[in-house]
Design a protein around this motif. Structure first.
Motif, PDB file in Angstrom:
ATOM      1  N   ASN A 171       0.963  -1.157  -0.061  1.00 28.66           N
ATOM      2  CA  ASN A 171       0.142  -0.037   0.021  1.00 28.66           C
ATOM      3  C   ASN A 171       0.789   1.231   0.074  1.00 28.66           C
ATOM      4  N   ALA A 172       1.958   1.250   0.544  1.00 30.73           N
ATOM      5  CA  ALA A 172       2.804   2.369   0.858  1.00 30.73           C
ATOM      6  C   ALA A 172       3.512   2.498  -0.520  1.00 30.73           C
ATOM      7  N   LEU A 173       3.997   1.552  -1.125  1.00 28.43           N
ATOM      8  CA  LEU A 173       4.465   1.654  -2.606  1.00 28.43           C
ATOM      9  C   LEU A 173       3.466   2.083  -3.622  1.00 28.43           C
ATOM     10  N   GLY A 174       2.140   1.401  -3.481  1.00 23.91           N
ATOM     11  CA  GLY A 174       1.226   2.116  -4.276  1.00 23.91           C
ATOM     12  C   GLY A 174       0.992   3.599  -4.214  1.00 23.91           C
ATOM     13  N   ALA A 175       0.835   4.008  -3.049  1.00 21.70           N
ATOM     14  CA  ALA A 175       0.817   5.540  -2.644  1.00 21.70           C
ATOM     15  C   ALA A 175       1.859   6.228  -3.356  1.00 21.70           C
ATOM     16  N   GLN A 176       3.212   5.759  -3.053  1.00 25.04           N
ATOM     17  CA  GLN A 176       4.411   6.341  -3.651  1.00 25.04           C
ATOM     18  C   GLN A 176       4.366   6.494  -5.324  1.00 25.04           C
ATOM     19  N   ILE A 177       3.807   5.312  -5.713  1.00 25.86           N
ATOM     20  CA  ILE A 177       3.779   5.314  -7.448  1.00 25.86           C
ATOM     21  C   ILE A 177       2.695   6.495  -7.574  1.00 25.86           C
ATOM     22  N   ARG A 178       1.686   6.500  -6.993  1.00 25.63           N
ATOM     23  CA  ARG A 178       0.613   7.404  -7.514  1.00 25.63           C
ATOM     24  C   ARG A 178       1.098   9.043  -7.290  1.00 25.63           C
ATOM     25  N   GLU A 179       1.827   9.353  -6.214  1.00 25.73           N
ATOM     26  CA  GLU A 179       2.492  10.553  -6.137  1.00 25.73           C
ATOM     27  C   GLU A 179       3.301  10.845  -7.253  1.00 25.73           C
ATOM     28  N   LEU A 180       4.210   9.911  -7.474  1.00 27.99           N
ATOM     29  CA  LEU A 180       5.090  10.124  -8.960  1.00 27.99           C
ATOM     30  C   LEU A 180       4.384  10.192 -10.083  1.00 27.99           C
ATOM     31  N   ASN A 181       3.457   9.701 -10.210  1.00 29.74           N
ATOM     32  CA  ASN A 181       2.608   9.611 -11.629  1.00 29.74           C
ATOM     33  C   ASN A 181       2.109  10.977 -11.729  1.00 29.74           C
ATOM     34  N   ALA A 182       1.475  11.249 -10.099  1.00 32.64           N
ATOM     35  CA  ALA A 182       0.792  12.645 -10.140  1.00 32.64           C
ATOM     36  C   ALA A 182       1.812  13.866 -10.663  1.00 32.64           C
ATOM     37  N   GLU A 183       2.905  13.716 -10.050  1.00 32.72           N
ATOM     38  CA  GLU A 183       4.110  14.724 -10.231  1.00 32.72           C
ATOM     39  C   GLU A 183       4.511  14.676 -11.865  1.00 32.72           C
ATOM     40  N   ARG A 184       4.618  13.535 -12.374  1.00 27.89           N
ATOM     41  CA  ARG A 184       4.752  13.522 -14.037  1.00 27.89           C
ATOM     42  C   ARG A 184       3.744  14.154 -14.712  1.00 27.89           C
ATOM     43  N   ARG A 185       2.398  13.762 -14.192  1.00 28.49           N
ATOM     44  CA  ARG A 185       1.531  14.467 -15.136  1.00 28.49           C
ATOM     45  C   ARG A 185       1.378  15.772 -15.021  1.00 28.49           C
ATOM     46  N   ASN A 186       1.556  16.356 -13.724  1.00 28.48           N
ATOM     47  CA  ASN A 186       1.529  17.989 -13.474  1.00 28.48           C
ATOM     48  C   ASN A 186       2.483  18.669 -13.812  1.00 28.48           C
ATOM     49  N   ASN A 187       3.719  18.185 -14.118  1.00 29.95           N
ATOM     50  CA  ASN A 187       5.050  18.714 -14.384  1.00 29.95           C
ATOM     51  C   ASN A 187       5.490  18.198 -15.588  1.00 29.95           C
ATOM     52  N   PHE A 188       5.463  18.810 -16.682  1.00 33.99           N
ATOM     53  CA  PHE A 188       5.973  18.176 -18.108  1.00 33.99           C
ATOM     54  C   PHE A 188       7.532  18.134 -17.869  1.00 33.99           C
ATOM     55  N   ARG A 189       8.169  19.013 -17.319  1.00 37.13           N
ATOM     56  CA  ARG A 189       9.747  18.840 -17.133  1.00 37.13           C
ATOM     57  C   ARG A 189      10.015  17.655 -16.398  1.00 37.13           C
ATOM     58  N   ALA A 190       9.310  17.154 -15.354  1.00 33.82           N
ATOM     59  CA  ALA A 190       9.587  16.088 -14.694  1.00 33.82           C
ATOM     60  C   ALA A 190       9.599  14.659 -15.455  1.00 33.82           C
ATOM     61  N   ALA A 191       8.807  14.793 -16.371  1.00 31.77           N
ATOM     62  CA  ALA A 191       8.556  13.619 -17.136  1.00 31.77           C
ATOM     63  C   ALA A 191       9.835  13.149 -17.768  1.00 31.77           C
ATOM     64  N   GLU A 192      10.871  14.423 -18.062  1.00 30.32           N
ATOM     65  CA  GLU A 192      12.209  13.998 -18.767  1.00 30.32           C
ATOM     66  C   GLU A 192      13.179  13.732 -17.602  1.00 30.32           C
ATOM     67  N   ALA A 193      12.884  13.645 -16.465  1.00 28.17           N
ATOM     68  CA  ALA A 193      13.798  13.635 -15.412  1.00 28.17           C
ATOM     69  C   ALA A 193      14.082  12.121 -15.114  1.00 28.17           C
ATOM     70  N   ALA A 194      15.404  11.746 -15.332  1.00 27.71           N
ATOM     71  CA  ALA A 194      15.804  10.441 -15.231  1.00 27.71           C
ATOM     72  C   ALA A 194      15.590   9.782 -13.718  1.00 27.71           C
ATOM     73  N   GLY A 195      15.947  10.515 -12.773  1.00 25.39           N
ATOM     74  CA  GLY A 195      15.632  10.346 -11.456  1.00 25.39           C
ATOM     75  C   GLY A 195      14.095  10.061 -11.072  1.00 25.39           C
ATOM     76  N   LEU A 196      13.207  10.679 -11.634  1.00 30.37           N
ATOM     77  CA  LEU A 196      11.908  10.424 -11.280  1.00 30.37           C
ATOM     78  C   LEU A 196      11.578   9.349 -11.989  1.00 30.37           C
ATOM     79  N   ASP A 197      12.132   9.159 -13.152  1.00 29.34           N
ATOM     80  CA  ASP A 197      11.589   7.961 -14.059  1.00 29.34           C
ATOM     81  C   ASP A 197      12.127   6.732 -13.528  1.00 29.34           C
ATOM     82  N   THR A 198      13.417   6.652 -12.914  1.00 27.96           N
ATOM     83  CA  THR A 198      13.979   5.654 -12.304  1.00 27.96           C
ATOM     84  C   THR A 198      12.981   5.385 -11.154  1.00 27.96           C
ATOM     85  N   GLN A 199      12.612   6.306 -10.417  1.00 29.14           N
ATOM     86  CA  GLN A 199      12.004   5.999  -9.195  1.00 29.14           C
ATOM     87  C   GLN A 199      10.636   5.347  -9.633  1.00 29.14           C
TER      88      GLN A 199
END
Length: 199
Positions: A171-199
């Motif tokens: 459940n904790a990992l699912g919440a973390q993935i949800r937050e990362l997906n929301a960050e990618r969706r809300n910030n177009f520059r974050a979609a290109e970040a390799a660190g965020l993509d790796t997480q």
């Protein structure tokens, strides 16, 4: 081509190389960070057709990650096998303590002693000592079964706690993935970040 166009192309090239150096700097700074993926700045040539108004030059493309999907899939598969084997070893170690063979006081030993006492009783059925030995061995076998049942119940309770902990971790990992997906969706520059993509 005018001098002004040449200066604009040179300034644009300097900006592109500045961005490429920033990507390299990021790679060097985060080289030892767990989960970081190295990036490469793509440099694209712009069309050079002065008669049509295309002065040429270069522009910065997107930063490309060096991540290898096939290698990551192989690592994930091996991690799955490792997790399964580690979990199975832990479960069997817990059960091995319940069904110990070399202890001399487990279910197997108590049943063997009970059958030996029955064998001795069959030779001398009227012997009070043989009857008492059968009763003692039967009580020992019952105690061994009760001890084994208690050990199995404790192992089952430990497994239930382990499952509950695993569900909480999922459940904790699912919440973390949800937050990362929301960050990618809300910030177009974050979609290109390799660190965020790796997480």
């Amino acid at each position: 081509m005018s001098l002004f166009t040449s200066l604009l192309n040179s300034a644009g090239a300097m900006r592109v190389y500045d961005r490429a150096l920033a990507v390299i700097q990021n790679n060097v700074a985060n080289a030892s960070t767990p989960g970081f993926a190295k990036q490469r700045q793509v440099i694209e040539a712009m069309p050079f057709e002065p008669e049509l108004g295309y002065p040429g030059g270069i522009k910065a493309g997107r930063a490309v990650s060096y991540r290898d999907a096939f290698a990551e899939q192989a690592v994930r598969r091996q991690n799955q096998f490792l997790g399964y084997s580690s979990r199975q070893a832990a479960e069997l170690e817990r059960l091995e303590a319940v069904f110990h063979i070399a202890g001399g006081n487990g279910v197997t030993e108590s049943l063997s002693a009970l059958f030996e006492s029955f064998s001795a009783l069959s030779v001398a059925p009227n012997s009070l000592i043989a009857r008492t030995a059968v009763l003692d061995r039967a009580a020992g076998a019952a105690a061994a079964f009760n001890q084994t049942a208690a050990g199995l119940a404790a192992a089952g309770n430990a497994e239930d706690r382990q499952i509950a902990g695993t569900v909480e971790r999922i459940n904790a990992l699912g919440a973390q993935i949800r937050e990362l997906n929301a960050e990618r969706r809300n910030n177009f520059r974050a979609a290109e970040a390799a660190g965020l993509d790796t997480q």
